[in-house]
Design an enzyme around this catalytic site. Structure first.
Site, short mmCIF file in Angstrom:
data_model
loop_
_atom_site.label_atom_id
_atom_site.label_comp_id
_atom_site.label_asym_id
_atom_site.label_seq_id
_atom_site.Cartn_x
_atom_site.Cartn_y
_atom_site.Cartn_z
N GLY A 89 5.25 -2.32 7.35
CA GLY A 89 6.43 -2.69 7.26
C GLY A 89 7.21 -1.85 8.62
O GLY A 89 6.68 -0.75 8.98
N GLU A 90 8.67 -2.15 8.63
CA GLU A 90 9.51 -1.56 9.74
C GLU A 90 10.58 -1.00 8.91
O GLU A 90 11.53 -1.91 8.53
CB GLU A 90 9.70 -2.56 10.92
N SER A 129 7.33 5.14 17.26
CA SER A 129 6.07 4.58 17.85
C SER A 129 5.98 4.10 19.25
O SER A 129 6.54 2.99 19.42
CB SER A 129 5.64 3.41 17.00
N LEU A 130 5.67 4.82 20.12
CA LEU A 130 5.91 4.61 21.47
C LEU A 130 4.45 3.83 21.75
O LEU A 130 4.63 2.75 22.43
CB LEU A 130 5.83 5.86 22.38
N HIS A 131 3.29 4.68 21.78
CA HIS A 131 2.22 4.09 22.31
C HIS A 131 1.82 3.48 23.57
O HIS A 131 0.77 2.91 23.86
CB HIS A 131 1.53 2.85 21.21
N CYS A 152 -2.30 -3.54 14.95
CA CYS A 152 -1.95 -2.92 13.46
C CYS A 152 -2.16 -4.24 12.42
O CYS A 152 -2.04 -5.21 12.59
CB CYS A 152 -0.39 -2.73 13.32
N CYS A 188 4.95 -7.20 7.69
CA CYS A 188 5.92 -6.73 8.70
C CYS A 188 5.96 -7.95 9.78
O CYS A 188 5.18 -8.63 10.02
CB CYS A 188 5.01 -5.51 9.41
N CYS A 233 -2.82 1.39 8.26
CA CYS A 233 -1.79 0.81 7.49
C CYS A 233 -2.27 -0.81 7.45
O CYS A 233 -2.45 -1.66 8.51
CB CYS A 233 -0.42 1.10 8.02
N GLU A 251 0.97 -1.29 0.01
CA GLU A 251 -0.02 0.08 0.10
C GLU A 251 0.82 1.22 0.02
O GLU A 251 1.85 1.32 0.62
CB GLU A 251 -0.94 0.12 1.19
N SER A 304 9.48 6.41 10.49
CA SER A 304 8.81 6.05 11.73
C SER A 304 9.41 4.67 12.16
O SER A 304 9.02 3.87 11.16
CB SER A 304 7.16 6.10 11.45
N CYS A 324 2.40 -6.01 15.99
CA CYS A 324 1.82 -5.26 16.94
C CYS A 324 0.10 -5.38 16.89
O CYS A 324 -0.43 -5.58 15.88
CB CYS A 324 1.94 -3.58 16.66
N ASN A 337 -7.35 3.93 14.38
CA ASN A 337 -8.14 3.48 13.25
C ASN A 337 -8.65 2.11 13.46
O ASN A 337 -7.72 1.17 13.48
CB ASN A 337 -7.38 3.50 12.06
N CYS A 362 2.53 8.50 1.91
CA CYS A 362 3.29 7.37 2.90
C CYS A 362 3.39 6.21 2.37
O CYS A 362 2.62 5.54 1.74
CB CYS A 362 1.71 7.42 3.95
N1 SAH Z 1 7.02 0.18 11.61
C1 SAH Z 1 6.86 1.39 11.85
C2 SAH Z 1 6.03 2.11 10.43
C3 SAH Z 1 4.89 1.68 9.89
S1 SAH Z 1 3.52 1.99 11.09
C4 SAH Z 1 6.54 1.79 13.04
O1 SAH Z 1 5.97 1.11 13.87
O2 SAH Z 1 6.46 3.15 13.33
C5 SAH Z 1 3.16 3.88 10.92
C6 SAH Z 1 2.33 4.42 12.23
O3 SAH Z 1 0.98 3.73 12.29
C7 SAH Z 1 2.84 3.63 13.56
O4 SAH Z 1 2.85 4.63 14.57
C8 SAH Z 1 1.66 2.80 13.91
O5 SAH Z 1 1.83 2.42 15.19
C9 SAH Z 1 0.65 3.08 13.50
N2 SAH Z 1 -0.59 2.50 13.22
C10 SAH Z 1 -0.53 0.89 12.78
N3 SAH Z 1 -1.92 0.68 12.97
C11 SAH Z 1 -2.83 1.91 13.25
C12 SAH Z 1 -3.97 1.98 13.38
N4 SAH Z 1 -5.04 0.87 13.33
N5 SAH Z 1 -4.58 3.10 13.80
C13 SAH Z 1 -3.73 4.17 13.78
N6 SAH Z 1 -2.41 4.08 13.72
C14 SAH Z 1 -1.75 2.76 13.45
#
Ligand code: SAH
Length: 329
Positions: free
Chosen positions: A151-152, A206-208, A107, A100, A323, A80, A183, A104, A282, A93
């Protein structure tokens, strides 16, 4: 597609390379016959050896600001890429891997598993695709690139850096490094390597979650790298580059959005070059997004501690913008 023109042009005068880059990345030709600056024999050679085709499906939405595409790769795998338009800014993006490996829990890409790394050409192709789209649409160009698709990026480090070199090329796409963001889920070695590159790119983490215990529940990669280790690498990065670093924090209802979490996060984020980006979740599976009112309260706690906070809304919503959502269907 193969952008390694040097190899094909090794017996040609030097200026040909520049002409070709200009034709492909600025003229946005889709057939070598359009590259009129080139002699006929070279056009024919390129026609045979370098395909300019990009196979893709476009998903328009009722929201004109977001256009999502699935690029179909040579081995028929799909990735994508999303174009987000805001005033005169056109941000793409991009994906850096097919699927990946990090898995997570929130995701959609993680659910697809990991297939393979993308080559730099396959990443550049995503931007080129949208440049062609914008040319047909409104004669605009991609101005910003964020590595926030599938992906990362730091698990495909070499190819991502090579991509940035191609994007940055003055004779080609000419996208400044300050307009490019990476990111990462917090791959410490990647942060350390980037610090050594001496380029003014934007780094986002991406801390979360504000502590390791909760973070491990959301992101398996947190078993490998603690928050303390990540912040240590980030601080070294800041020492060397003097760049701001953005911490992304998805707001998930009743999971990481309590007042206690906000305060814990605020204490972690006390560095003056840190900033926090609160992201509306999302919904893709088991979790629910925090309400806008709740996000506002969370934001206020951080701001009361003097932390710079921005908020990203659900830009991609109309096209299943989270994503991995499209490729998964
Ligand atoms: N692997 C990298 C980059 C890809 S994800 C990373 O983890 O940063 C890009 C961003 O989208 C990350 O911050 C990820 O946590 C976030 N993301 C993934 N799924 C999501 C969702 N369902 N809603 C909102 N953000 C999301």
């Amino acid at each position: 597609m193969n952008f390694n023109f040097e190899e094909i042009l090794k017996n040609e005068p030097k200026f040909r390379l520049k002409q070709i880059k200009q034709a492909v990345f600025c003229g946005l030709i889709e057939d070598w016959g359009e590259a009129r600056a080139l002699p006929k024999f070279l056009q024919e050679k390129l026609q045979k050896e370098v395909s300019l085709d990009i196979k893709a499906e476009v998903f328009a939405s009722n929201n004109e600001e977001v256009i999502k595409t699935l690029i179909i790769l040579e081995d028929d795998l799909k990735v994508e890429a999303v174009l987000m338009r805001h005033k005169d800014r056109n941000t793409v993006c991009v994906s850096s891997q097919v699927g990946c490996p990090l898995n997570c829990s929130f995701c959609a890409t993680g659910k697809l598993g990991f297939k393979r790394n993308l080559t730099s050409d396959e990443i550049v192709e995503q931007i080129l695709f949208f440049n062609r789209y914008l040319k047909h649409e409104k004669n605009q160009r991609v101005s910003n690139v964020v590595f926030m698709g599938m992906g990362e990026p730091f698990l495909n480090y070499e190819n991502v850096m090579e991509t940035i070199g191609i994007l940055n090329d003055k004779d080609g796409l000419n996208i400044g490094v300050r307009k490019i963001s990476i990111s990462t889920a917090g791959i410490v070695e990647g942060i350390e390597k980037l610090a050594q590159e001496n380029i003014d790119i934007n780094l986002a983490i991406s801390l979360h979650a504000p502590n390791d215990e909760l973070r491990r529940k959301l992101m398996p990669v947190a078993n490998k790298y603690s928050i303390a280790e990540i912040l240590k690498a980030v601080n070294e990065y800041i020492e060397l580059t003097n760049r701001k670093v953005m911490f992304e924090y998805i707001m998930i209802k009743d999971v990481n959005d309590s007042e206690t979490c906000a305060e814990e996060l605020a204490r972690l984020m006390s560095h003056k070059l840190y900033m926090v980006n609160l992201i509306s979740y999302n919904a893709t599976g088991i979790f629910k997004p925090s309400s806008p009112e709740h996000i506002k309260e969370f934001k206020k706690v951080l701001e009361d501690y003097g932390i710079e906070v921005t908020q990203r809304f659900k830009l991609g919503r109309g096209v299943r913008g989270a994503c991995g959502q499209l490729a998964g269907e």
